[in-house]
Design an enzyme around this catalytic site. Structure first.
Site, short mmCIF file in Angstrom:
data_model
loop_
_atom_site.label_atom_id
_atom_site.label_comp_id
_atom_site.label_asym_id
_atom_site.label_seq_id
_atom_site.Cartn_x
_atom_site.Cartn_y
_atom_site.Cartn_z
CD GLN A 57 -2.95 1.05 0.02
OE1 GLN A 57 -3.28 -0.01 -0.40
NE2 GLN A 57 -3.37 2.36 -0.31
CB ALA A 63 -5.79 4.45 2.10
CB SER A 79 -5.33 0.70 2.68
OG SER A 79 -5.97 -0.42 1.86
CG HIS A 82 -7.59 -3.13 -0.19
ND1 HIS A 82 -8.45 -3.97 -0.89
CD2 HIS A 82 -8.11 -1.93 -0.66
CE1 HIS A 82 -9.06 -3.54 -1.83
NE2 HIS A 82 -9.13 -2.18 -1.81
CG ASP A 100 -10.91 -2.54 -4.82
OD1 ASP A 100 -11.61 -2.25 -4.05
OD2 ASP A 100 -9.70 -2.14 -5.04
CD GLU A 127 -12.40 3.53 -3.80
OE1 GLU A 127 -12.32 2.43 -3.59
OE2 GLU A 127 -11.44 4.25 -4.02
CG HIS A 132 -13.53 -0.33 -1.60
ND1 HIS A 132 -12.24 -0.62 -1.56
CD2 HIS A 132 -14.16 -0.58 -0.10
CE1 HIS A 132 -11.68 -0.70 -0.12
NE2 HIS A 132 -12.85 -0.77 0.64
#
Length: 322
Positions: A200, A221, A226, A228, A235, A281, A284
């Site tokens: 990231q 981010a 993030s 994630h 995503d 988004e 997401h």
């Protein structure tokens, strides 16, 4: 003639005596003449007696009725979920600065930290393994955090069969979601899942170098921020359009209507950049479990707002970063 005269004198004397007796006889009260000359009937009520003459008594003071107590104004802020008394001054100041916000929005946004700039007074997340963890611009994951239960998604459920990881529970739920979409005639594919802190960091630095940090902050981010990295975000795209165009795909409407049934919520909603800090988004999605996802979907709130109102008080306290 003498006899006649005598009789007349006697009669005259009797007449005079009778008149005198009538004059001396008192009149009964119930037959006293009225002002119009008629007498009151014997069963009529006597008039109220007049008070005796003398100095008038002082009028008695009339007590004023006690004023009614004004009803208490309901404290609508305190009635909101996860209201924190220690933040009362912050709530009031934020409400005054944002008069169009509802009391619920005021409490949620102050609880999130939105009364201060993004990436200020950052806290580290005490329990990053919590399935309901919130990672955002005020709450950061430890740089070395990596979920211990990462699992690869089935290749048929990812773009070009690439290897994508999610936490075990989220990975299983995503497989069920893809199967449900396929049964309805749609195709859902994973584009990106778990990302490490280091990965990231590289992404964010590249975006900042290309577009500048201010612009990059609206769609990417900073490392540690993030979700994630939690292994709970993914995503997605369909079979034909790039993931950034997912909002134009037919699958997007199916996801909006059905993703919560599998435990996923659309995190970065339209017109909520002021809350999440990110542009919309449509691709997401965040896994929070079916029960919570249904509640978030029904509320119409972003996951951030829902977390601030109904979840944050139940998790371990965060520690301020040095």
């Amino acid at each position: 003639m003498k006899k006649t005269a005598i009789v007349l004198l006697i009669l005259f004397g009797l007449l005079v005596a009778g008149c005198r007796m009538i004059e001396r006889t008192p009149v009964r009260p119930d037959s006293a003449p009225k002002k119009d000359g008629s007498a009151l009937p014997s069963n009529a009520a006597a008039p109220d007696p007049q008070p005796a003459s003398g100095p008038a008594s002082a009028p008695q003071p009339v007590s004023e009725p006690a004023p009614e107590a004004e009803p208490e104004v309901a404290d609508v802020l305190a009635a909101c979920g996860n209201y924190q008394p220690a933040l009362r001054e912050s709530y009031d100041a934020y409400q005054q600065a944002n008069p169009r916000l509802s009391p619920q929005e005021v409490v949620a946004q102050v609880n999130l930290g939105l009364n201060r700039p993004f990436y200020t007074e950052i806290e580290t997340i005490a329990n990053p393994d919590d399935l309901l963890v919130l990672c955002n611009k005020y709450r950061a994951l430890p740089a070395d955090y990596e979920p211990a239960d990462l699992k690869a998604l089935a290749p048929e459920n990812t773009v070009s069969g690439r290897t994508i990881y999610l936490r075990e529970e989220a990975a299983a739920a995503f497989g069920e979601l893809c199967a449900g979409a396929k049964a309805a005639g749609y195709t859902i594919l994973g584009q990106s899942g778990y990302r490490s802190y280091g990965y990231q960091k590289t992404l964010y630095n590249n975006y900042s170098a290309r577009d500048g940090q201010t612009q990059a902050d609206t769609y990417s981010a900073r490392p540690g921020h993030s979700e994630h990295q939690t292994g709970l975000a993914i995503d997605i795209r369909n079979a034909s359009l790039p993931y950034t165009s997912f909002g134009k795909a037919l699958e997007y409407q199916w996801m909006k209507d059905n993703s919560y049934k599998y435990g996923f919520v659309l995190h970065y909603l339209p017109d909520k950049q002021n809350v999440t800090g990110y542009q919309t988004e449509e691709w997401h999605y965040r896994y929070v479990g079916m029960e919570t996802a249904a509640k978030v979907w029904d509320s119409g709130l972003t996951y951030d707002e829902y977390w601030a109102l109904f979840i944050s008080g139940s998790e371990p306290s965060s520690e301020a970063l040095l």
